[in-house]
Write a protein that holds these residues in place. Sequence first.
Motif, mmCIF file in Angstrom:
data_model
loop_
_atom_site.group_PDB
_atom_site.id
_atom_site.type_symbol
_atom_site.label_atom_id
_atom_site.label_comp_id
_atom_site.label_asym_id
_atom_site.label_seq_id
_atom_site.Cartn_x
_atom_site.Cartn_y
_atom_site.Cartn_z
ATOM 1 N N LEU A 30 -15.485 38.989 -62.208
ATOM 2 C CA LEU A 30 -15.588 40.309 -62.993
ATOM 3 C C LEU A 30 -14.439 40.417 -63.640
ATOM 4 C CD1 LEU A 30 -17.137 42.614 -60.135
ATOM 5 C CD2 LEU A 30 -18.435 41.470 -62.058
ATOM 6 N N SER A 31 -14.283 41.122 -64.520
ATOM 7 C CA SER A 31 -12.926 41.470 -65.371
ATOM 8 C C SER A 31 -12.067 42.390 -64.833
ATOM 9 C CB SER A 31 -13.416 41.922 -66.862
ATOM 10 O OG SER A 31 -12.195 42.422 -67.443
ATOM 11 N N GLU A 32 -10.869 42.042 -64.771
ATOM 12 C CA GLU A 32 -9.728 43.007 -64.438
ATOM 13 C C GLU A 32 -9.666 44.330 -64.900
ATOM 14 O OE1 GLU A 32 -7.717 42.123 -61.934
ATOM 15 O OE2 GLU A 32 -7.836 40.092 -61.583
ATOM 16 N N HIS A 82 -10.226 51.011 -57.756
ATOM 17 C CA HIS A 82 -11.544 51.059 -57.402
ATOM 18 C C HIS A 82 -12.433 50.685 -58.545
ATOM 19 C CE1 HIS A 82 -10.853 55.242 -59.447
ATOM 20 N NE2 HIS A 82 -12.278 55.043 -59.722
ATOM 21 N N ILE A 83 -13.804 50.383 -58.215
ATOM 22 C CA ILE A 83 -14.605 49.805 -59.155
ATOM 23 C C ILE A 83 -16.190 50.459 -58.862
ATOM 24 C CG2 ILE A 83 -14.851 47.818 -57.773
ATOM 25 C CD1 ILE A 83 -15.383 46.382 -60.596
ATOM 26 N N TRP A 84 -17.043 50.781 -59.917
ATOM 27 C CA TRP A 84 -18.285 51.148 -59.459
ATOM 28 C C TRP A 84 -19.082 49.882 -59.852
ATOM 29 C CZ3 TRP A 84 -20.033 55.798 -57.871
ATOM 30 C CH2 TRP A 84 -18.937 56.902 -57.775
ATOM 31 N N LEU A 85 -20.166 49.609 -58.716
ATOM 32 C CA LEU A 85 -20.904 48.462 -58.841
ATOM 33 C C LEU A 85 -22.331 48.839 -58.388
ATOM 34 C CD1 LEU A 85 -18.473 45.516 -57.603
ATOM 35 C CD2 LEU A 85 -19.315 46.043 -59.872
ATOM 36 N N PHE A 120 -13.973 39.610 -55.229
ATOM 37 C CA PHE A 120 -13.952 40.241 -56.499
ATOM 38 C C PHE A 120 -13.690 38.925 -57.453
ATOM 39 C CE2 PHE A 120 -11.547 41.628 -60.245
ATOM 40 C CZ PHE A 120 -12.178 42.572 -60.917
ATOM 41 N N ILE A 121 -12.697 38.189 -56.944
ATOM 42 C CA ILE A 121 -12.386 36.807 -58.115
ATOM 43 C C ILE A 121 -13.746 35.884 -57.897
ATOM 44 C CG2 ILE A 121 -11.098 34.871 -58.148
ATOM 45 C CD1 ILE A 121 -9.589 37.517 -59.047
ATOM 46 N N LYS A 122 -14.323 35.781 -56.760
ATOM 47 C CA LYS A 122 -15.380 34.855 -56.649
ATOM 48 C C LYS A 122 -16.537 35.352 -57.696
ATOM 49 C CE LYS A 122 -14.505 33.667 -52.030
ATOM 50 N NZ LYS A 122 -14.948 33.611 -50.521
#
Length: 466
Positions: A385-387, A410-413, A380-382
């Motif tokens: 993306l915004s926290e 969780h995050i939708w991608l 996620f860091i690489k």
Amino acid sequence: MMFFNGPNNEPVLCRAFPTYLDGAALLWFSKVSAGSISSFEDLARSFIDYFAASRIYVHGSDYLGTIKQGQHESLKDYMTRFTDATMEIQDLDPAVHLHVLKAGLRPSKFWETIAITKPKTLEEFRERVAGQMEIEELREAQKLDKQPHRRDEKRTFRSPGSKDTKKPSKLTPKYNTYTRFNTKRENIIKEILNARIIKPPARAGNYQDQRFVDRTKHCAFHQKFGHITDDCIVAKDLLERLARQGLLDKYVESRKGRRENSDREENKQAMADNNKKEQTTPDRPRGVISHISGGFASGGETSSARKRSYRTMLAIEGTIQPKKDKDPDVTISFNQADFRSASPNLDDPVVISIQVGELLVRKTLLDPGSSADVLFYSTFIKMKLSEKLIQPSSGELIGFSGERVPIMGHIWLKTTMGEIPMSKSIDIQYLIVDCYSPYNIIIGRPALNIFRAVVSTLHLCVKFPV
């Protein structure tokens, strides 16, 4: 290729470098603190400083002075050995090269010729060496022609009471029967030496003096002339020992036939057992073993939601046909052309590359045994993306060994699998966890079911309808 295409490749170099790391190097990279690298030069310097103790020692020009021609060493062997040593030395001065090369010659007629003619360049010296090599090869050929006649004379004129003072020791095979391989022993020896399954022998053993050996025969195991690999008893016994330990199964000719026969026997036995079970009443199970890995596919975040999901599964009495969608029915199958590995029985994981958003993410593990789609926080860091995109989510992921990893959210991608035009893009809900992993993303059952994907670990291949 990146250096060739242009100078502005710093971000690409920094991102591509870790994808080729493994073992201790990958562990080092995972511990590099965030923000400590500002350029590829910083990354390279940090890597070299950390692994300085593991650097391969390279000889300098002074080392060439220790290379001397042996008392019985041919000029060709000396030149080959000297050339191999010079390959390790960078920016070697030609004058130093020529001086040390002449100084290493043993006293002989050729040495006297070099001292008189005094060649001033390496090319001139090599021309004289080439002529001397031809002379030595002619002498060796004459010795080989005369050698059998000398042995016959000894047998003819030996006195009846005399005894042989020195007999060559003959090696005897250790095994009564030997395994039949589907490849030449020479090729097997070369492969296992390159793979470092065995170490090359330190000594050649009790073989004939190398001055009088047949140069047309060469042993890949002993790296010497005089006999071929297929006739080498030491190599033959070594391969048999490795074959009996099960390390050479892919070279065994009859192992495949045995496996097919055993599979046939197991199929026959299974059919017989099934027929018996149909005729008899099955025994009641002694208990129930359940395993919940966590995540959305486990029924929910709270214990009450998971209990409701579990009770619903227990209440199912028949099969519910899924709703028909626009996609037609597709039969997915795998055949011989789908194999992606030369050794399909090594149980390698299925690891692919997928596109998440606008980024291509490598080292993505397809795990049908996982009940969650996992995005590791380091990835996620690489992705930069915004926290703020992380939505709150509680709970833990539980592994097979019992360790518990808290879920950060969780995050939708948008996730794309396959290559255009044979690709499909779907929004996937990833759980974000912060722990070490050799993979960037784990695609579990939820995403695989959405893609309607079928994974074959045997073929190292995944297929889905598009």
